[in-house]
Design a protein around this motif. Structure first.
Motif: not given
Ligand SMILES: [Zn+2]
Length: 566
Positions: A265-266, A70, A73
């Motif tokens: 991810h974040t 993403h 991220e």
């Protein structure tokens, strides 16, 4: 070791330079390769970390680790980089890391989506979900909001627009905050809130928020339960249509020694496990128990809760997401995989028990006050910006302010980065150390007279997990059993036994009860024994190779000795 800083986010060229030096300066432990190109044409880097002197990565069980599929991220790239430097720096010092690299291998892809990350890390950042490829239409949206730093201060904040029918009002306890207007309330000063941006073709009345031109979500593009755009936003035209998703899927299928995966991810500060679209009840019981044990270890070592995406992390209680990489690793590859959501601004602010997604729909004002205090004290006021007047090109006099989401929420602010990403290596090393691992227990040749020898070979799985890793893998027939092979010296022949033989799967220690009671028995189902009778001239040697795609390769040589020893 190159100079790597963990209080900054690296753009592509710097990241590339660091990965190159890591490989150049540590040829025994690190290799760098490109696994394909991004949409724009950037190389996507894959770092292999193992002790190459104890065998190639392909001969060892491995763990997949990646980050930054993403776009915004970016701390996931730092988490990968941190892991690589930790493995290299601690090899020969830390017993677990040393054993892990001597017997196993890591495949680490720090930046799956370099194009999107470049936009997020630009001086004037542009925030999209994933790929920079326009989708589904290669043209600007017809009308409505386009997120942009309208006042050019390098931040993407919120716009507060006075409107007698707006849903927000100034918080009575804390005038910097906005709270909901009471359902029956009228006559006060109210506001609408929109992300900072410009309005295309604004008619003076209608505020529209169209999807971004770059509408792909690469983590919905994998061939597991994949659905069309109408049902799953961002899924792309067909599974792995996008090069970034295809690069990593292709690498995984070409490396059947992969026994697990961690995809960074974040944000939210959680260890998420599949499925995203199915209840835990759909797992074979043994797989779920094992998954929960791995998760518990992760929670113990990182402090992050371990939860199921379907049960605890749905964006809407009635809607699921499909086509995610971790679901694909579990359901098609049959390994244990995790989506690690780095960083929880809530926990930083002292909000310990909160429902990750639910919180946005409903939470007490007390939480907002805690978060604001955290911004004021820990971030020097840079997280939450008090509203300030701005003359907007289309809307006229409005105010800008609110959370600088990209700075405080999406990734750890740089000064918090190292502490956060230092939480993971120990669990990741443990995750690889539990993999199956084939080892030789015995290899002998007994002379039988008349130039005949009985060759006996015993191998065992010394790992905690069974060689098949998951019952899903067994059920879906994506793995084969241990294959044992004997190579004879010149002039020798097999009198009995097959030259190559498939001997089935070996169990590990993962499914054992929690105490030895009368119900427990430990048969040697972790061992395999193969015997051959070989007719051979004196003084030769046979070579035995045992291999399992997930448990590694064992090669032994057995001297046939002389008949006189009878
Ligand atoms: Zn993500």
């Amino acid at each position: 070791m190159p100079d790597i800083r963990f209080d900054t986010y690296y753009r592509y060229d710097d990241l590339t330079r660091i990965l190159r030096s890591l490989a150049d300066e540590n040829p025994k432990l690190v290799r760098l390769e490109s696994i394909g190109k991004s949409f724009v044409g950037r190389e996507v880097w894959l770092v292999t970390v193992t002790n190459f002197e104890s065998g190639g990565d392909g001969e060892k069980p491995a763990l997949w680790v990646d980050g930054n599929i993403h776009a915004s991220e970016v701390s996931p790239s730092s988490a990968c980089l941190y892991l690589i430097q930790k493995l290299v720096a601690e090899y020969g010092k830390d017993a677990d890391i040393t054993r892990c690299l001597d017997t196993r291998a890591f495949y680490i892809c720090p930046r799956v989506n370099p194009d999107g990350a470049e936009w997020a890390l630009a001086d004037s950042p542009k925030i999209i979900r994933s790929s920079t490829r326009p989708y589904p239409f290669d043209e600007e949206p017809i009308e409505g909001l386009r997120r942009e730093d309208v006042d050019g201060d390098g931040r993407l904040l919120l716009m507060r627009i006075a409107d007698p029918n707006g849903p927000w009002k100034v918080c009575p306890q804390e005038p910097r905050l906005l709270v909901r207007r009471d359902p029956a309330e009228a006559g006060g000063q109210y506001f609408r809130v929109l992300p900072e941006g410009v309005l295309e073709n604004y008619d003076g009345i209608t505020l529209k928020v169209p999807p971004t031109k770059e509408g792909l979500d690469l983590n919905r593009n994998f061939p597991v339960a994949w659905r069309l755009e109408g049902e799953q936003e961002g899924a792309g035209p067909y599974p792995t249509s996008e090069p970034e998703a295809r690069n990593i899927a292709q690498f995984v299928v070409e490396h059947p020694n992969i026994t697990g995966g961690v995809t960074f991810h974040t944000y939210s500060g959680v260890l998420l496990r599949p499925y995203a679209d199915k209840s835990d009840e759909t797992f074979p019981a043994e797989d779920l128990w094992t998954y929960q044990k791995i998760g518990q270890k992760g929670t113990d070592l990182t402090g992050y809760p371990n939860i199921s995406t379907f049960h605890d992390f749905l964006y809407h209680p009635k809607e699921v997401t499909t086509g995610a990489f971790d679901d694909w690793l579990v359901d098609h590859i049959g390994v244990f995989a995790w989506t690690v959501e780095i960083w929880s601004p809530h926990r930083q602010a002292g909000i310990e028990k909160y429902k990750f997604i639910e919180w946005y729909r409903e939470h007490p004002l007390e939480d907002d006050l805690k978060m604001l205090k955290w911004s004021d004290e820990a971030l020097g006021g840079k997280g939450y910006v008090d509203w300030y007047p701005f003359n907007h090109p289309q809307l006229g006099p409005i105010e800008l302010g609110g959370w600088d989401h990209l700075y405080a929420w999406t990734n750890p602010p740089p000064q918090f980065l190292e502490k956060e990403i230092a939480l993971f290596p120990q669990w990741i090393v443990w995750h690889l150390l539990i993999s199956p691992r084939l080892e030789s227990l015995e290899a002998t040749a007994t002379p039988l007279g008349g130039g005949l020898y009985r060759v006996r070979f015993v191998a065992q799985n010394t790992g905690w997990l069974p060689t098949y890793v998951t019952k899903i893998a067994l059920k879906k027939k994506v793995i084969r059993g241990v294959v044992c092979e004997i190579e004879l010296p010149d002039g020798a022949a097999l009198e009995s036994g097959q030259q190559r033989i498939e001997t089935g799967q070996l169990e590990g220690r993962a499914y054992k009860d929690s105490a030895p009671t009368v119900w427990v028995a430990d048969p040697t189902d972790d061992r395999v024994k193969v015997e051959w009778v070989v007719k051979a001239p004196k003084g030769g040697a046979v070579k035995i190779i045992a291999k399992h795609q997930r448990a590694g390769i064992v090669k032994v040589e057995v001297n046939l000795g002389s008949e006189e020893s009878l």
